[in-house]
Design a protein around this motif. Structure first.
Motif, mmCIF file in Angstrom:
data_model
loop_
_atom_site.group_PDB
_atom_site.id
_atom_site.type_symbol
_atom_site.label_atom_id
_atom_site.label_comp_id
_atom_site.label_asym_id
_atom_site.label_seq_id
_atom_site.Cartn_x
_atom_site.Cartn_y
_atom_site.Cartn_z
ATOM 1 N N LYS A 51 3.326 6.145 -5.352
ATOM 2 C CA LYS A 51 3.305 6.192 -6.810
ATOM 3 C C LYS A 51 2.196 7.103 -7.326
ATOM 4 O O LYS A 51 2.361 7.801 -8.327
ATOM 5 C CB LYS A 51 3.127 4.780 -7.370
ATOM 6 N N GLU A 52 1.062 7.112 -6.642
ATOM 7 C CA GLU A 52 -0.098 7.842 -7.137
ATOM 8 C C GLU A 52 -0.296 9.203 -6.479
ATOM 9 O O GLU A 52 -1.255 9.905 -6.775
ATOM 10 C CB GLU A 52 -1.358 6.994 -6.945
ATOM 11 N N THR A 53 0.596 9.581 -5.566
ATOM 12 C CA THR A 53 0.497 10.883 -4.917
ATOM 13 C C THR A 53 1.291 11.899 -5.716
ATOM 14 O O THR A 53 2.486 11.720 -5.956
ATOM 15 C CB THR A 53 1.039 10.820 -3.472
ATOM 16 N N VAL A 54 0.637 12.956 -6.167
ATOM 17 C CA VAL A 54 1.266 13.991 -6.985
ATOM 18 C C VAL A 54 1.821 15.072 -6.069
ATOM 19 O O VAL A 54 1.072 15.787 -5.395
ATOM 20 C CB VAL A 54 0.262 14.600 -7.982
ATOM 21 N N LYS A 73 -10.083 6.839 -0.730
ATOM 22 C CA LYS A 73 -9.601 6.718 -2.109
ATOM 23 C C LYS A 73 -9.485 5.269 -2.564
ATOM 24 O O LYS A 73 -9.901 4.919 -3.673
ATOM 25 C CB LYS A 73 -8.254 7.422 -2.242
ATOM 26 N N TYR A 74 -8.907 4.416 -1.716
ATOM 27 C CA TYR A 74 -8.615 3.044 -2.136
ATOM 28 C C TYR A 74 -9.610 2.020 -1.590
ATOM 29 O O TYR A 74 -9.601 0.861 -2.020
ATOM 30 C CB TYR A 74 -7.193 2.656 -1.708
ATOM 31 N N ASP A 93 3.783 1.600 -1.314
ATOM 32 C CA ASP A 93 4.303 1.753 -2.674
ATOM 33 C C ASP A 93 3.248 2.362 -3.594
ATOM 34 O O ASP A 93 3.546 3.270 -4.381
ATOM 35 C CB ASP A 93 4.752 0.397 -3.226
ATOM 36 N N THR A 94 2.024 1.870 -3.501
ATOM 37 C CA THR A 94 0.944 2.389 -4.336
ATOM 38 C C THR A 94 0.657 3.839 -4.005
ATOM 39 O O THR A 94 0.482 4.680 -4.899
ATOM 40 C CB THR A 94 -0.331 1.550 -4.130
ATOM 41 N N TRP A 95 0.612 4.153 -2.733
ATOM 42 C CA TRP A 95 0.284 5.513 -2.300
ATOM 43 C C TRP A 95 1.318 6.510 -2.796
ATOM 44 O O TRP A 95 0.966 7.585 -3.301
ATOM 45 C CB TRP A 95 0.193 5.537 -0.777
ATOM 46 N N TYR A 153 0.823 -1.201 0.000
ATOM 47 C CA TYR A 153 0.000 0.000 0.000
ATOM 48 C C TYR A 153 0.863 1.261 0.000
ATOM 49 O O TYR A 153 0.564 2.237 -0.705
ATOM 50 C CB TYR A 153 -0.935 0.004 1.212
ATOM 51 N N ASP A 155 -6.670 7.966 3.139
ATOM 52 C CA ASP A 155 -6.761 7.546 1.733
ATOM 53 C C ASP A 155 -7.130 6.078 1.612
ATOM 54 O O ASP A 155 -7.785 5.670 0.649
ATOM 55 C CB ASP A 155 -5.435 7.809 1.016
ATOM 56 N N ASN A 175 8.042 15.232 -2.492
ATOM 57 C CA ASN A 175 8.073 13.822 -2.855
ATOM 58 C C ASN A 175 9.234 13.108 -2.153
ATOM 59 O O ASN A 175 9.067 12.020 -1.596
ATOM 60 C CB ASN A 175 8.202 13.684 -4.364
#
Length: 455
Positions: free
Chosen positions: A87-90, A157-158, A83-85, A81, A153, A96
């Motif tokens: 990757k998708e957080t701008v 979100k997820y 890693d996914t978070w 999770y 999130d 970053n």
């Protein structure tokens, strides 16, 4: 409605999971997907059909109210999770990197063996105690804030959880006074002057101007100060403004005042310097008093680079060890040192410490500027906060605006402070540097750096 199947001694109930079977292209069809169970708990069969039917009704109620528990095959580990978070957080590059570091060094190692949906409020409280006992207040607050974002999130979100395990409740048990920010020492203008004088000893005229610029504009160091370019200084702006609409508006507004533009900050991305928007996208125009404009004009006339402030060696400040080479001797003082022909290092006299700034970052001068503007009591809050790059919240922020009269008051007040409390008190000021001769071909000095600007 659920339906019950009985086969011999086995009782099974099926209910709609709330999802539809996708087609070959991944789009949902009208065919429902059903979940099923053979007992209320793993290894425990239903006692009769009524218990199975009631169990199915409860699961459909969970589906309607979005309380349904996902299958074990749909559960996600905290490591995956995270890693996914990420990757998708701008985020901007600096943020970053900060978020990656907190997750990689603190959050992920602690929760690596956990599933996202099995973290409970009790475990969260244990995690908070661990973090607060191990790290400083500021860092612990940042880590816990980021963990809260992860959990929020995961719910919204997820949809990996039904609700966040982080619960805020009324205080119970022994009272513990909330920790406050470190009390600020009184910082008289004589201490700021000593910092500027020390900066002149360490760094020359650029150091003198650097300290007074932060103290009399509140610009954020290091990013906004490092990123101030010649074209956005009061010497050339607003005539040098690339945006024609802003240029026209600013030229009319600041016809009788000097102003610089906070348009960028600079920092490295993948080892290369870039320009980015100021923190919180706080682009703003800062009117400055005549004495500071004259300092900037003299400084820019002494070099041909696009940056307003250069290092001791005449290069961009980004990439220098600012704290070690500049700030610590400016703040803490330093012994006298002889010249070094091998390193071409000039001799330097003893530098006195500034005890009012002991242990403080140079950012303290930005706080000092805010207090300086609050001191007279007749500068409106909207003008003060706008100058600091802040937005007023609520209705006040919607209806308020900074007028020309407010900016004129700021200019006259800051100039008066300088004339009365520095010049009037006979404090030392350095001579202006020599003007750099114009190039033989008459080419003007570059106004902008040409660095890549992040979108």
């Amino acid at each position: 409605m659920p339906y019950v199947e009985t086969r011999g001694n086995s009782i099974r109930v099926k209910w709609w999971s709330g999802e539809y079977k996708p087609d070959a292209d991944g789009r949902p069809t009208k065919k429902k997907i059903y979940d099923s169970a053979s007992g209320p708990e793993p290894g425990v069969p239903f006692a009769d059909e009524d218990e199975a039917y009631t169990y199915g009704l409860d699961r459909e109620s969970d589906v309607r109210n979005r309380r349904n528990r996902r299958k074990s095959t749909d559960r996600v580990t905290m490591g995956d999770y995270c890693d996914t978070w990420l990757k998708e957080t701008v985020l901007r590059p600096q943020s970053n990197a900060t978020y990656h570091k907190r997750i990689r060094s603190v959050i992920r190692p602690y929760w690596s063996t956990w599933m996202v949906d099995e973290i409970t409020p009790i475990e969260c409280a244990t995690f908070e105690r661990h973090i607060r006992s191990k790290y400083s207040d500021n860092y612990a607050k940042a880590v816990l804030g980021q963990f809260k974002m992860l959990m929020d999130d995961a719910v919204v979100k997820y949809q990996l959880r039904d609700e966040s395990p982080i619960i805020k409740q009324q205080r119970r048990g022994r009272y513990e006074k909330k920790k406050t920010r470190r009390a600020k020492r009184a910082l008289p203008i004589t201490a700021v002057h000593q910092l500027a004088q020390n900066a002149h000893t360490v760094w020359g005229f650029p150091g003198w101007v650097y300290v007074w610029t932060i103290a009399f504009t509140g610009a954020r160091p290091p990013g906004e100060m490092y990123g101030l370019q010649r074209g956005y200084s009061s010497v050339h702006w607003p005539q040098s403004e690339p945006d024609p609409e802003l240029r026209e508006e600013a030229a009319a507004r600041y016809e009788h005042m000097h102003a610089l533009r906070v348009q960028h900050q600079t920092y490295p991305v993948d080892g290369e310097p870039v320009l980015a928007a100021p923190k919180y996208d706080s682009h703003r125009t800062l009117v400055i008093p005549p004495f500071l404009h004259e300092m900037h004009a003299a400084l820019l006339a002494s070099h041909d680079q696009p940056w307003v402030f250069l290092s001791i060696t005449g290069k961009p400040l980004l990439g220098t060890d600012f704290d070690g080479t500049y700030w610590r001797p400016i703040r803490d003082g330093a012994d006298a040192r002889p010249a070094s022909p091998q390193t071409r290092r000039p001799a330097r006299p003893e530098i006195p410490a500034v005890p009012e700034m002991a242990g403080e970052a140079i950012y303290r001068l930005r706080h000092w500027h805010k207090a300086l503007l609050d001191e007279p009591g007749d500068i409106p809050r909207v003008a003060v906060e706008g100058r600091m790059g802040h937005e007023l919240p609520g209705v006040e922020g919607v209806y308020s605006e900074v007028t020309i009269g407010m900016e004129e008051r700021i200019v006259s007040y800051l100039q008066a402070v300088w004339e009365k409390r520095v010049v009037g008190e006979g404090l030392w000021t350095p001579p202006f540097p020599m003007t750099l001769p114009a190039g033989g071909d008459g080419e003007a000095f570059p106004l902008f750096s040409g660095l890549r600007v992040l979108g």
